[in-house]
Every structure is written in structure tokens, then in C-alpha cells.
Design a protein around this motif. Structure first.
Motif, PDB file in Angstrom:
ATOM      1  N   ALA A  34       0.820  -1.213   0.000  1.00 42.72           N
ATOM      2  CA  ALA A  34       0.000   0.000   0.000  1.00 42.72           C
ATOM      3  C   ALA A  34       0.854   1.263   0.000  1.00 42.72           C
ATOM      4  O   ALA A  34       0.445   2.292  -0.533  1.00 42.72           O
ATOM      5  CB  ALA A  34      -0.943   0.001   1.206  1.00 42.72           C
ATOM      6  N   ALA A  35       2.060   1.167   0.581  1.00 43.91           N
ATOM      7  CA  ALA A  35       2.967   2.313   0.625  1.00 43.91           C
ATOM      8  C   ALA A  35       3.870   2.369  -0.615  1.00 43.91           C
ATOM      9  O   ALA A  35       4.722   3.249  -0.728  1.00 43.91           O
ATOM     10  CB  ALA A  35       3.827   2.253   1.884  1.00 43.91           C
ATOM     11  N   GLY A  59      15.387   7.204  -1.737  1.00 42.65           N
ATOM     12  CA  GLY A  59      14.625   8.398  -1.390  1.00 42.65           C
ATOM     13  C   GLY A  59      13.813   8.225  -0.113  1.00 42.65           C
ATOM     14  O   GLY A  59      14.007   7.303   0.648  1.00 42.65           O
ATOM     15  N   GLU A  60      12.886   9.121   0.062  1.00 41.19           N
ATOM     16  CA  GLU A  60      12.072   9.143   1.276  1.00 41.19           C
ATOM     17  C   GLU A  60      10.714   8.505   1.008  1.00 41.19           C
ATOM     18  O   GLU A  60      10.069   8.776   0.009  1.00 41.19           O
ATOM     19  CB  GLU A  60      11.864  10.594   1.710  1.00 41.19           C
ATOM     20  CG  GLU A  60      11.059  10.748   2.951  1.00 41.19           C
ATOM     21  CD  GLU A  60      10.913  12.202   3.344  1.00 41.19           C
ATOM     22  OE1 GLU A  60       9.779  12.597   3.659  1.00 41.19           O
ATOM     23  OE2 GLU A  60      11.906  12.947   3.314  1.00 41.19           O
ATOM     24  N   THR A  61      10.308   7.629   1.913  1.00 49.06           N
ATOM     25  CA  THR A  61       8.997   7.001   1.828  1.00 49.06           C
ATOM     26  C   THR A  61       8.294   7.198   3.163  1.00 49.06           C
ATOM     27  O   THR A  61       8.867   6.923   4.213  1.00 49.06           O
ATOM     28  CB  THR A  61       9.117   5.497   1.537  1.00 49.06           C
ATOM     29  OG1 THR A  61       9.812   5.318   0.305  1.00 49.06           O
ATOM     30  CG2 THR A  61       7.762   4.841   1.433  1.00 49.06           C
ATOM     31  N   VAL A  62       7.066   7.651   3.133  1.00 43.66           N
ATOM     32  CA  VAL A  62       6.282   7.811   4.364  1.00 43.66           C
ATOM     33  C   VAL A  62       5.653   6.465   4.706  1.00 43.66           C
ATOM     34  O   VAL A  62       4.894   5.915   3.920  1.00 43.66           O
ATOM     35  CB  VAL A  62       5.190   8.880   4.194  1.00 43.66           C
ATOM     36  CG1 VAL A  62       4.325   8.974   5.443  1.00 43.66           C
ATOM     37  CG2 VAL A  62       5.828  10.230   3.877  1.00 43.66           C
ATOM     38  N   LEU A  63       6.015   5.943   5.889  1.00 40.83           N
ATOM     39  CA  LEU A  63       5.464   4.670   6.324  1.00 40.83           C
ATOM     40  C   LEU A  63       4.265   4.862   7.243  1.00 40.83           C
ATOM     41  O   LEU A  63       3.392   4.024   7.303  1.00 40.83           O
ATOM     42  CB  LEU A  63       6.536   3.857   7.043  1.00 40.83           C
ATOM     43  CG  LEU A  63       7.745   3.462   6.202  1.00 40.83           C
ATOM     44  CD1 LEU A  63       8.779   2.762   7.056  1.00 40.83           C
ATOM     45  CD2 LEU A  63       7.322   2.571   5.047  1.00 40.83           C
ATOM     46  N   LEU A  64       4.253   5.974   7.970  1.00 41.91           N
ATOM     47  CA  LEU A  64       3.146   6.269   8.881  1.00 41.91           C
ATOM     48  C   LEU A  64       2.630   7.663   8.589  1.00 41.91           C
ATOM     49  O   LEU A  64       3.392   8.572   8.292  1.00 41.91           O
ATOM     50  CB  LEU A  64       3.608   6.225  10.348  1.00 41.91           C
ATOM     51  CG  LEU A  64       4.107   4.889  10.868  1.00 41.91           C
ATOM     52  CD1 LEU A  64       4.680   5.041  12.262  1.00 41.91           C
ATOM     53  CD2 LEU A  64       2.981   3.867  10.877  1.00 41.91           C
ATOM     54  N   ASP A  65       1.343   7.826   8.694  1.00 45.47           N
ATOM     55  CA  ASP A  65       0.729   9.126   8.481  1.00 45.47           C
ATOM     56  C   ASP A  65      -0.249   9.359   9.612  1.00 45.47           C
ATOM     57  O   ASP A  65      -0.978   8.442  10.010  1.00 45.47           O
ATOM     58  CB  ASP A  65       0.013   9.155   7.138  1.00 45.47           C
ATOM     59  CG  ASP A  65      -0.430  10.538   6.723  1.00 45.47           C
ATOM     60  OD1 ASP A  65      -0.052  11.525   7.395  1.00 45.47           O
ATOM     61  OD2 ASP A  65      -1.148  10.651   5.725  1.00 45.47           O
ATOM     62  N   SER A  66      -0.263  10.572  10.143  1.00 40.60           N
ATOM     63  CA  SER A  66      -1.165  10.824  11.267  1.00 40.60           C
ATOM     64  C   SER A  66      -2.563  11.173  10.822  1.00 40.60           C
ATOM     65  O   SER A  66      -2.883  11.438   9.743  1.00 40.60           O
ATOM     66  CB  SER A  66      -0.627  11.968  12.106  1.00 40.60           C
ATOM     67  OG  SER A  66      -0.442  13.124  11.325  1.00 40.60           O
TER      68      SER A  66
END
Length: 66
Positions: A34-35, A59-66
């Protein structure tokens, strides 16, 4: 890099331990997908009651989102 752990794993019946370990792997693999992170591209180490995962370093990957 991230780690996941099953709470109170050792207190559970062995059959339940197998079930929750399988569920943990499905959840983590589905979450990576999903990420946009390819599970096969990750380095992952089984920790018995958890998993240590090192994601690819592109690079940068967002694993958690508030």
C-alpha cells in the motif's frame, strides 16, 4: 527501517502463535504494498515474535501518516 512486534507472544497457545505470526506477515506485506514498497526489495529478519524490516534506500517514503 522499521520493526514490528506481537505483544505477549510467549503467553499465547502455540497454535495461536502460528496464526498471529502469519497474520503479522500478511499485514506488514500488505502495508508495504500500500505504501509502494516492494516486499522482495526489503531486507527482513524474523525475530520470532516480530519482524525487523529495512526498506530500499531510494529516497524518502512515508510509512506512517497521522
Amino acid at each position: 527501517m522499521f520493526a514490528v512486534d506481537i505483544t505477549a507472544f510467549g503467553d499465547r497457545d502455540p497454535d495461536i502463535q502460528l496464526y498471529v505470526r502469519d497474520a503479522l506477515y500478511r499485514i506488514v506485506q500488505d502495508s508495504c504494498a500500500a505504501a509502494g514498497i516492494a516486499w522482495v526489495a526489503c531486507h527482513h529478519e524474523d525475530r520470532g515474535d516480530g519482524i525487523l524490516v529495512v526498506t530500499p534506500g531510494a529516497g524518502e517514503t512515508v510509512l506512517l501518516d497521522s
